[in-house]
Design an enzyme around this catalytic site. Sequence first.
Site, PDB file in Angstrom:
ATOM      1  N   ASP A 126      48.515  -7.539 -15.711  1.00 46.02           N
ATOM      2  CA  ASP A 126      47.954  -7.801 -17.045  1.00 46.02           C
ATOM      3  C   ASP A 126      47.718  -9.285 -17.284  1.00 46.02           C
ATOM      4  O   ASP A 126      48.670 -10.043 -17.470  1.00 46.02           O
ATOM      5  CB  ASP A 126      48.936  -7.294 -18.108  1.00 46.02           C
ATOM      6  CG  ASP A 126      48.899  -5.789 -18.236  1.00 46.02           C
ATOM      7  OD1 ASP A 126      49.972  -5.158 -18.247  1.00 46.02           O
ATOM      8  OD2 ASP A 126      47.785  -5.236 -18.308  1.00 46.02           O
ATOM      9  N   HIS A 150      43.889  -6.258 -14.837  1.00 49.30           N
ATOM     10  CA  HIS A 150      43.408  -5.918 -16.176  1.00 49.30           C
ATOM     11  C   HIS A 150      43.182  -7.219 -16.932  1.00 49.30           C
ATOM     12  O   HIS A 150      44.136  -7.860 -17.387  1.00 49.30           O
ATOM     13  CB  HIS A 150      44.470  -5.044 -16.861  1.00 49.30           C
ATOM     14  CG  HIS A 150      44.122  -4.641 -18.254  1.00 49.30           C
ATOM     15  ND1 HIS A 150      45.059  -4.093 -19.101  1.00 49.30           N
ATOM     16  CD2 HIS A 150      42.976  -4.692 -18.951  1.00 49.30           C
ATOM     17  CE1 HIS A 150      44.485  -3.830 -20.269  1.00 49.30           C
ATOM     18  NE2 HIS A 150      43.221  -4.191 -20.202  1.00 49.30           N
ATOM     19  N   MET A 173      42.470  -9.215 -19.909  1.00 50.15           N
ATOM     20  CA  MET A 173      42.401  -9.216 -21.372  1.00 50.15           C
ATOM     21  C   MET A 173      42.111 -10.649 -21.797  1.00 50.15           C
ATOM     22  O   MET A 173      42.961 -11.359 -22.370  1.00 50.15           O
ATOM     23  CB  MET A 173      43.730  -8.714 -21.961  1.00 50.15           C
ATOM     24  CG  MET A 173      43.925  -7.220 -21.763  1.00 50.15           C
ATOM     25  SD  MET A 173      45.618  -6.697 -22.033  1.00 50.15           S
ATOM     26  CE  MET A 173      46.299  -7.047 -20.408  1.00 50.15           C
ATOM     27  N   MET A 227      42.719   2.231 -23.590  1.00 51.18           N
ATOM     28  CA  MET A 227      43.943   1.587 -24.084  1.00 51.18           C
ATOM     29  C   MET A 227      44.588   2.497 -25.129  1.00 51.18           C
ATOM     30  O   MET A 227      43.945   2.881 -26.124  1.00 51.18           O
ATOM     31  CB  MET A 227      43.619   0.230 -24.699  1.00 51.18           C
ATOM     32  CG  MET A 227      43.251  -0.848 -23.685  1.00 51.18           C
ATOM     33  SD  MET A 227      44.487  -1.079 -22.402  1.00 51.18           S
ATOM     34  CE  MET A 227      45.872  -1.695 -23.371  1.00 51.18           C
TER      35      MET A 227
HETATM   36  C1  DX5 Z   1      49.185  -4.185 -22.843  1.00 46.44           C
HETATM   37  C2  DX5 Z   1      49.004  -4.003 -21.344  1.00 46.44           C
HETATM   38  C3  DX5 Z   1      49.746  -2.818 -20.822  1.00 46.44           C
HETATM   39  C4  DX5 Z   1      51.252  -2.881 -21.057  1.00 46.44           C
HETATM   40  C5  DX5 Z   1      51.873  -1.537 -20.797  1.00 46.44           C
HETATM   41  O1  DX5 Z   1      48.216  -5.090 -23.318  1.00 46.44           O
HETATM   42  O2  DX5 Z   1      47.649  -3.834 -21.022  1.00 46.44           O
HETATM   43  O3  DX5 Z   1      49.501  -2.676 -19.423  1.00 46.44           O
HETATM   44  O4  DX5 Z   1      51.810  -3.840 -20.200  1.00 46.44           O
HETATM   45  O5  DX5 Z   1      53.241  -1.644 -21.106  1.00 46.44           O
HETATM   46  P1  DX5 Z   1      54.055  -0.384 -21.678  1.00 46.44           P
HETATM   47  O6  DX5 Z   1      53.935   0.671 -20.607  1.00 46.44           O
HETATM   48  O7  DX5 Z   1      55.458  -0.905 -21.827  1.00 46.44           O
HETATM   49  O8  DX5 Z   1      53.415   0.012 -22.962  1.00 46.44           O
HETATM   50 ZN    ZN Z   2      47.185  -3.345 -18.942  1.00 46.89          ZN
END
Ligand code: DX5
Ligand code: ZN
Length: 219
Positions: A34, A65, A67, A136
Amino acid sequence: MTILAPSMLSADFKELGNEIRAIEEHGAKYLHFDVMDGIFVPSISFGMPVLKSIRSGTNLVCDVHLMITEPIRYVEDFAKAGADLITIHLEACEDVDATIDKIRECGCKVGISIKPKTPVSAMEPYLEKVDMILIMSVEPGFGGQKFIPESLEKIAQTKRMLDEKGLAVDIQVDGGIYTHNVEEVLKAGANIIVAGSAIFNGDTKQNTIEMMDILKKYE
Ligand code: DX5
Ligand code: ZN
């Protein structure tokens, strides 16, 4: 094929090598990485140097990923650092097609993602150009949040859209997924499960085994 993609954001960073070995040895196929810039999402995580050092120590698919705003700026850097798959947010791109093309040019698989409030229809123009769709199920930015139940309908809608077009595109779901709710996510149509807290909070090996036991029922 159902795939577990543990999200590294929740890993114990002083034990990162052991954490990655544990998920790899017990069935995970992806490592979800992430990347957060503090602008597109209100948090900052890690970037290319961390990915580069991880790449040298694992055979897991490095599922990056992004962001971040205008991800086209960093696609090449993450590809060079070892990304196998790069996912961008439609909401973060000036030109989605150009960004998708850039990921392809760099030799990586392409994922597109939408935030909880963005409709599935926003992805329609790009379905033929991507390998994976990321729905998401939390507002991006943090691990440990609660799964947004409306995500199930978005997953089912995405699956219907892909089936109608006869497209074999993976559906990844990310955020708030645990052993108690993963089956409804799989039944809705997802085949790649991102889990951070569910895997890395507590006993990583045991958590991975338990999650994999469920995923195997949906092969
Ligand atoms: C949030 C991330 C997710 C997050 C998932 O912005 O994209 O990948 O790390 O973490 P959990 O599984 O703890 O919700
Ligand atoms: Zn993620």
